[in-house]
Design a protein around this motif. Structure first.
Motif, PDB file in Angstrom:
ATOM      1  N   ALA A  21       0.877  -1.249   0.130  1.00 16.66           N
ATOM      2  CA  ALA A  21       0.067  -0.145  -0.028  1.00 16.66           C
ATOM      3  C   ALA A  21       0.697   1.140   0.017  1.00 16.66           C
ATOM      4  N   CYS A  22       1.945   1.334   0.850  1.00 17.43           N
ATOM      5  CA  CYS A  22       2.624   2.436   0.922  1.00 17.43           C
ATOM      6  C   CYS A  22       4.222   2.462   0.602  1.00 17.43           C
ATOM      7  N   GLY A  23       4.632   1.190   0.664  1.00  9.65           N
ATOM      8  CA  GLY A  23       6.001   0.997  -0.023  1.00  9.65           C
ATOM      9  C   GLY A  23       7.059   1.115   1.253  1.00  9.65           C
ATOM     10  N   ASP A  24       6.403   1.362   2.393  1.00 10.45           N
ATOM     11  CA  ASP A  24       7.481   1.394   3.751  1.00 10.45           C
ATOM     12  C   ASP A  24       7.774  -0.159   3.966  1.00 10.45           C
ATOM     13  N   TYR A  25       8.601  -0.366   5.159  1.00  9.32           N
ATOM     14  CA  TYR A  25       9.010  -1.739   5.583  1.00  9.32           C
ATOM     15  C   TYR A  25       7.862  -2.612   6.143  1.00  9.32           C
ATOM     16  N   ILE A  26       7.850  -3.863   5.942  1.00 13.34           N
ATOM     17  CA  ILE A  26       7.110  -4.618   6.602  1.00 13.34           C
ATOM     18  C   ILE A  26       7.939  -4.928   7.735  1.00 13.34           C
ATOM     19  N   ARG A  27       7.078  -5.089   9.180  1.00 16.88           N
ATOM     20  CA  ARG A  27       7.935  -5.323  10.262  1.00 16.88           C
ATOM     21  C   ARG A  27       7.286  -6.532  11.028  1.00 16.88           C
ATOM     22  N   PRO A  28       7.969  -7.150  11.887  1.00 18.16           N
ATOM     23  CA  PRO A  28       7.453  -8.198  12.685  1.00 18.16           C
ATOM     24  C   PRO A  28       6.294  -7.973  13.490  1.00 18.16           C
ATOM     25  N   GLY A  29       5.209  -8.682  13.670  1.00 14.53           N
ATOM     26  CA  GLY A  29       4.104  -8.267  14.637  1.00 14.53           C
ATOM     27  C   GLY A  29       4.553  -8.706  16.228  1.00 14.53           C
ATOM     28  N   VAL A  30       5.659  -8.135  16.478  1.00  5.02           N
ATOM     29  CA  VAL A  30       5.849  -8.421  18.056  1.00  5.02           C
ATOM     30  C   VAL A  30       5.869  -6.923  18.572  1.00  5.02           C
ATOM     31  N   VAL A  31       5.914  -6.628  19.920  1.00  9.80           N
ATOM     32  CA  VAL A  31       5.914  -5.578  20.655  1.00  9.80           C
ATOM     33  C   VAL A  31       7.511  -5.369  20.763  1.00  9.80           C
ATOM     34  N   TRP A  32       8.242  -4.419  20.317  1.00  6.14           N
ATOM     35  CA  TRP A  32       9.745  -4.169  20.835  1.00  6.14           C
ATOM     36  C   TRP A  32       9.849  -3.127  22.107  1.00  6.14           C
ATOM     37  N   PHE A  33      10.924  -3.376  22.441  1.00  4.61           N
ATOM     38  CA  PHE A  33      11.192  -2.544  23.630  1.00  4.61           C
ATOM     39  C   PHE A  33      10.770  -1.023  23.322  1.00  4.61           C
TER      40      PHE A  33
END
Ligand code: BV8
Ligand code: ZN
Length: 246
Positions: free
Chosen positions: A155-167
């Motif tokens: 949709a917008c071309g930015d990165y896909i990231r993992p579906g986890v909660v980061w620090f």
């Protein structure tokens, strides 16, 4: 093997909360955060990798790390600890299972309604527009520290990231509120396989204690919780849980 007061506490439990950490998946071959002084974790601090800044600084390293972990989980099986928890669920009037883990081994062992405080390796979304992204069913089996360029959002071309909660990121509110309410209303909370260092998850046993619940800790190493728990079982979850919950 176990003291009678502990066994009676479990028998009498009306609402049991079980909080698990990486230690419950250790015997499935999934490295924990702190014990894993091998591979990538020997060279990088997980808190660097498990953060948005870490991802933005080196997206291919972090995406590769998560794809390596996802492949490892998919090649692993639930262990006797996961199975004992799943078998125990129907025996308690009410059991709330809360995990810090991002694997699906509790579900694959048969546990239902698992609260994932920190998200899941099996989900992904766009880092900018949060559009969900379907991960391929078989992750590219890669070596532990191979860099893999993250996919781009259609949709917008930015990165896909993992579906986890980061620090530094807040926990999914619905999951957190459900976990907090369970800790406030339970009569027994069992903390299994966690170093009890990461907040707010680590506050749940303290919430239960303040609310008058009995707290049982099952962990091979000592943690800050040892001084506050009513019962401390030092051993492996895959050994102790099947014996404790039979
Ligand atoms: C937030 C997903 C704010 C990603 C994870 C200073 C003081 C207090 C807090 C902070 C602070 N500075 C920063 C913070 C906040 C920070 C935090 O707590 N940091 C800690 C390190 C001090 N917390 C956060 O950032 C959280 N968010 O606070 O947001 C906010 C609020 C509102 C709005 C915006 C922002 C988010 C934290 C979530 C991070 N994500 N995971 C991924 O997986 O990559 S955390 C990750 O580590 C795990 O999910 C888990 O939660 C955590 C700890 O891991 P454990 O599960 O405990 O595993 P560990 O390896 O540590 O221990 C394993 C244990 O198993 C050991 O004890 C071992 O003995 C035992 N074991 C080994 N073998 C076995 C076994 N047990 C049983 N059987 C065996 N066989
Ligand atoms: Zn997007």
């Amino acid at each position: 093997m176990f003291n009678d007061r502990l066994l009676q506490t479990l028998r009498d439990a009306q609402h049991l909360v079980i909080l698990t950490g990486a230690g419950v998946s250790a015997e499935s071959g999934i490295p924990t955060f702190r014990d894993a002084m091998t591979g990538l974790w020997a060279r990088y601090d997980p808190q660097q990798l498990a953060s948005e800044n870490g991802f933005r600084a080196n997206p291919a390293l972090v995406w590769g790390w998560y794809e390596w972990r996802r492949a490892k989980v998919m090649q692993s099986l639930p262990n006797p600890a996961h199975r004992a928890i799943a078998q125990f669920q129907p025996l308690v009037p009410k059991l709330t299972l809360i995990t810090q883990n991002v694997d699906d081994l509790h579900e694959r062992a048969g546990s239902q309604f698992v609260i994932h405080l920190h998200g899941s390796l099996h989900e992904a979304q766009c880092i900018a527009c949060a559009k969900p992204f379907a991960l391929n069913a078989t992750p590219t089996v890669i070596s532990e520290s191979k860099r893999v360029e993250p996919p781009r959002c259609p949709a917008c071309g930015d990165y896909i990231r993992p579906g986890v909660v980061w620090f530094g990121e807040s926990l999914p509110l619905d999951g957190w509120h459900a976990a907090e309410a369970a800790a406030q209303n339970c009569d027994v909370l069992m903390s299994i396989g966690t170093s009890a260092l990461v907040y707010p998850a680590a506050s749940l046993p303290l919430v239960a204690l303040t609310a008058g619940a009995k707290v049982i800790q099952l962990n091979p190493d000592k943690t800050n919780l040892d001084a506050k728990a009513h019962f401390n079982l030092h051993g492996k979850a895959g050994d102790l849980l099947p014996a404790l919950l039979q």
